[in-house]
Design a protein around this motif. Structure first.
Motif, PDB file in Angstrom:
ATOM      1  N   UNK A  96      86.432  68.676 107.984  1.00 19.19           N
ATOM      2  CA  UNK A  96      86.291  67.276 108.743  1.00 19.19           C
ATOM      3  C   UNK A  96      85.441  67.568 109.592  1.00 19.19           C
ATOM      4  N   UNK A  97      84.225  66.836 109.607  1.00 17.91           N
ATOM      5  CA  UNK A  97      83.073  66.955 110.595  1.00 17.91           C
ATOM      6  C   UNK A  97      82.710  65.766 110.915  1.00 17.91           C
ATOM      7  N   UNK A  98      81.934  65.538 112.100  1.00 19.16           N
ATOM      8  CA  UNK A  98      81.344  64.324 112.768  1.00 19.16           C
ATOM      9  C   UNK A  98      80.064  64.060 112.077  1.00 19.16           C
ATOM     10  N   UNK A  99      79.960  62.616 111.808  1.00 20.93           N
ATOM     11  CA  UNK A  99      78.906  61.978 111.275  1.00 20.93           C
ATOM     12  C   UNK A  99      78.716  60.672 111.592  1.00 20.93           C
ATOM     13  N   UNK A 100      77.333  60.319 111.695  1.00 19.77           N
ATOM     14  CA  UNK A 100      77.117  58.762 111.880  1.00 19.77           C
ATOM     15  C   UNK A 100      77.981  58.016 110.699  1.00 19.77           C
ATOM     16  N   UNK A 101      78.917  57.158 111.087  1.00 16.32           N
ATOM     17  CA  UNK A 101      79.585  56.247 110.313  1.00 16.32           C
ATOM     18  C   UNK A 101      79.486  54.885 110.492  1.00 16.32           C
TER      19      UNK A 101
ATOM     20  N   UNK B 180      78.466  54.024 114.361  1.00 12.47           N
ATOM     21  CA  UNK B 180      79.238  54.855 115.477  1.00 12.47           C
ATOM     22  C   UNK B 180      79.384  56.422 114.850  1.00 12.47           C
ATOM     23  N   UNK B 181      80.211  57.234 115.687  1.00 13.78           N
ATOM     24  CA  UNK B 181      80.524  58.694 115.323  1.00 13.78           C
ATOM     25  C   UNK B 181      81.919  58.658 115.158  1.00 13.78           C
ATOM     26  N   UNK B 182      82.270  59.595 114.048  1.00 11.88           N
ATOM     27  CA  UNK B 182      83.654  59.778 113.832  1.00 11.88           C
ATOM     28  C   UNK B 182      83.776  60.969 112.940  1.00 11.88           C
ATOM     29  N   UNK B 183      84.746  62.096 113.173  1.00 13.71           N
ATOM     30  CA  UNK B 183      84.937  63.225 112.229  1.00 13.71           C
ATOM     31  C   UNK B 183      85.570  62.658 111.057  1.00 13.71           C
ATOM     32  N   UNK B 184      85.144  62.689 109.741  1.00 15.57           N
ATOM     33  CA  UNK B 184      85.715  62.277 108.716  1.00 15.57           C
ATOM     34  C   UNK B 184      85.661  63.456 107.487  1.00 15.57           C
ATOM     35  N   UNK B 185      86.269  63.410 106.662  1.00 16.95           N
ATOM     36  CA  UNK B 185      86.313  64.333 105.480  1.00 16.95           C
ATOM     37  C   UNK B 185      84.947  64.316 104.821  1.00 16.95           C
ATOM     38  N   UNK B 186      84.238  65.727 104.745  1.00 13.30           N
ATOM     39  CA  UNK B 186      82.920  65.471 104.175  1.00 13.30           C
ATOM     40  C   UNK B 186      82.971  65.327 102.723  1.00 13.30           C
ATOM     41  N   UNK B 187      81.720  64.487 102.191  1.00  9.82           N
ATOM     42  CA  UNK B 187      81.632  64.242 100.841  1.00  9.82           C
ATOM     43  C   UNK B 187      80.490  65.490 100.442  1.00  9.82           C
ATOM     44  N   UNK B 188      80.105  66.067 101.166  1.00 11.16           N
ATOM     45  CA  UNK B 188      79.075  66.998 100.678  1.00 11.16           C
ATOM     46  C   UNK B 188      77.653  66.524 101.317  1.00 11.16           C
ATOM     47  N   UNK B 189      77.813  65.166 101.734  1.00 14.32           N
ATOM     48  CA  UNK B 189      76.630  64.651 102.369  1.00 14.32           C
ATOM     49  C   UNK B 189      75.747  65.631 103.513  1.00 14.32           C
TER      50      UNK B 189
ATOM     51  N   UNK C 159      95.320  59.172 100.684  1.00 19.09           N
ATOM     52  CA  UNK C 159      93.951  59.588 100.283  1.00 19.09           C
ATOM     53  C   UNK C 159      93.326  60.332 101.632  1.00 19.09           C
ATOM     54  N   UNK C 160      92.349  61.487 101.318  1.00 17.30           N
ATOM     55  CA  UNK C 160      92.130  62.254 102.125  1.00 17.30           C
ATOM     56  C   UNK C 160      91.287  61.395 103.353  1.00 17.30           C
ATOM     57  N   UNK C 161      90.593  60.176 103.275  1.00 15.21           N
ATOM     58  CA  UNK C 161      89.838  59.563 103.945  1.00 15.21           C
ATOM     59  C   UNK C 161      90.481  58.738 105.094  1.00 15.21           C
ATOM     60  N   UNK C 162      91.877  58.872 105.094  1.00 11.79           N
ATOM     61  CA  UNK C 162      92.743  58.280 106.141  1.00 11.79           C
ATOM     62  C   UNK C 162      92.642  59.176 107.233  1.00 11.79           C
TER      63      UNK C 162
END
Ligand code: NAI
Length: 325
Positions: free
Chosen positions: A277-282, A260-269, A148-151
């Protein structure tokens, strides 16, 4: 007792590896009751140095360290692994263009993605630390179609921690009192450390815009260069500490009312193109990182986020042209 968790660390003989491995062995990556088995991956020339580090790990007599294996072959290193910390990367040498840098790293992260796809455990979680971290993570992820891409994530927790430290000094409060800071975009000088939603004791943070623009943002974004200037070496222990934080939070969750912050696969948000793979608040819960939804983004933040995301899109387009994804 619980079965040991397999943790693969690449670049194990490097600076960050040296700081990171002892923190993992002492139980700080997953928790004080979780035994770990280390699987170290290095290039052949550095295997001997990794063996030296493994000797020191033995000498730590860590109660939770259930074993250490050393490899120079990614296929073997990722066999059965639950957590992969991809630290080893190709640094930029003098006169190297960005395309060359991305290409050289493609040669590392493509085979590692394939090896993760082929042999990792079904609950695999991947953190990419080696730079350019976001795009290296994208390369690895694109070669692991069965995972899964979110891993696949990349590290901006060091930037997050740097931002916490700067703001805590400015406000004269402890880092634990500051909630909802966020790093957006690329782990590079274009990153946007945002205080737009930050809170202390439930109140929004009151700092002036001039300080944000001329002090806070550049200090956080250029902290890596300042450390090199002062120490003569790049940040290593703080990077290792942030990698520990990233995985610990991923597995154990974020506190209520914080993120916190992490670079994760964007869902278009937030207008960040899907798939990069961009950093977001997560937030993290149940072993999953999720992008915080529905935040209002002010004009200043919008421009900064867009600029950093544009850089990520350029990097993606470059690796696409090079056939690396
Ligand atoms: P280092 O040069 O001390 O160690 C890197 C190690 O990786 C070396 O031992 C090298 O032999 C190994 N390596 C290279 N190619 C490999 C491969 N294909 N497989 C396995 N191992 C391989 O570097 P250091 O200081 O430990 O930093 C590692 C990376 O982390 C760098 O790319 C650095 O830019 C990045 N970094 C990222 C941060 C972040 O916040 N995301 C913060 C600080 C550093």
């Amino acid at each position: 007792t619980q079965a040991p968790v397999n943790v693969t660390v690449t670049g194990a003989a490097g600076q960050i590896g040296y700081a990171l491995l002892f923190r993992i062995a002492s139980g700080q990556l997953l928790g004080q009751d979780v035994p770990v088995k280390l699987r170290l991956l290095e290039i052949p020339q550095a295997v001997k140095a990794a063996e030296g580090t493994a000797m020191e790990l033995d000498d730590g007599a860590f109660p939770l360290l259930a074993g250490i294996d050393i490899f120079d072959d990614p296929k073997q290193a990722f066999e059965g692994t639950n957590i992969a910390l991809l630290v080893g990367a190709r640094p930029r040498s003098k006169g190297m263009e960005r395309g060359d840098l991305l290409e050289a790293n493609g040669g590392i992260f493509k085979p590692q993605g394939e090896a993760i796809n082929a042999g990792a455990a079904s609950d695999i979680k991947v953190l990419v630390v080696g730079n350019p971290a976001n795009t290296n993570a994208l390369i690895a992820q694109s070669h692991a179609p069965d995972v899964p891409a979110d891993r696949f994530t990349a590290m901006t927790r060091l930037d997050h921690n740097r931002a916490l430290a700067q703001l805590s000094k400015k406000l004269g409060v402890s880092v634990t009192e500051i909630k909802k800071l966020a790093i957006w975009g690329n782990h590079s000088a274009t990153q946007y450390p945002s205080v737009q939603h930050a809170e202390v004791a439930g109140q929004s943070v009151d700092v002036d815009q001039a300080w944000l623009e001329s002090d806070f943002i550049p200090t956080v974004a250029k902290r890596g260069a300042a450390i090199i200037e002062a120490r003569g070496l790049s940040s290593a222990a703080s990077a290792a500490s942030a990698a520990i934080d990233h995985v610990y939070t991923w597995v154990n969750g974020t506190a209520d009312g914080d993120w916190t912050s992490a670079a994760v696969v964007s869902d278009g948000s937030y207008g960040v193109p899907e798939g990069i793979i961009s950093s977001f608040p997560v937030t993290a819960a149940g072993g999953e990182y999720k992008i915080v939804q529905g935040l209002e983004i002010d004009e200043f933040s919008r421009a900064r986020i867009d600029a950093s995301v544009a850089e990520l899109v350029e990097e993606r387009d470059t690796v696409q042209k090079l056939g690396l994804i």
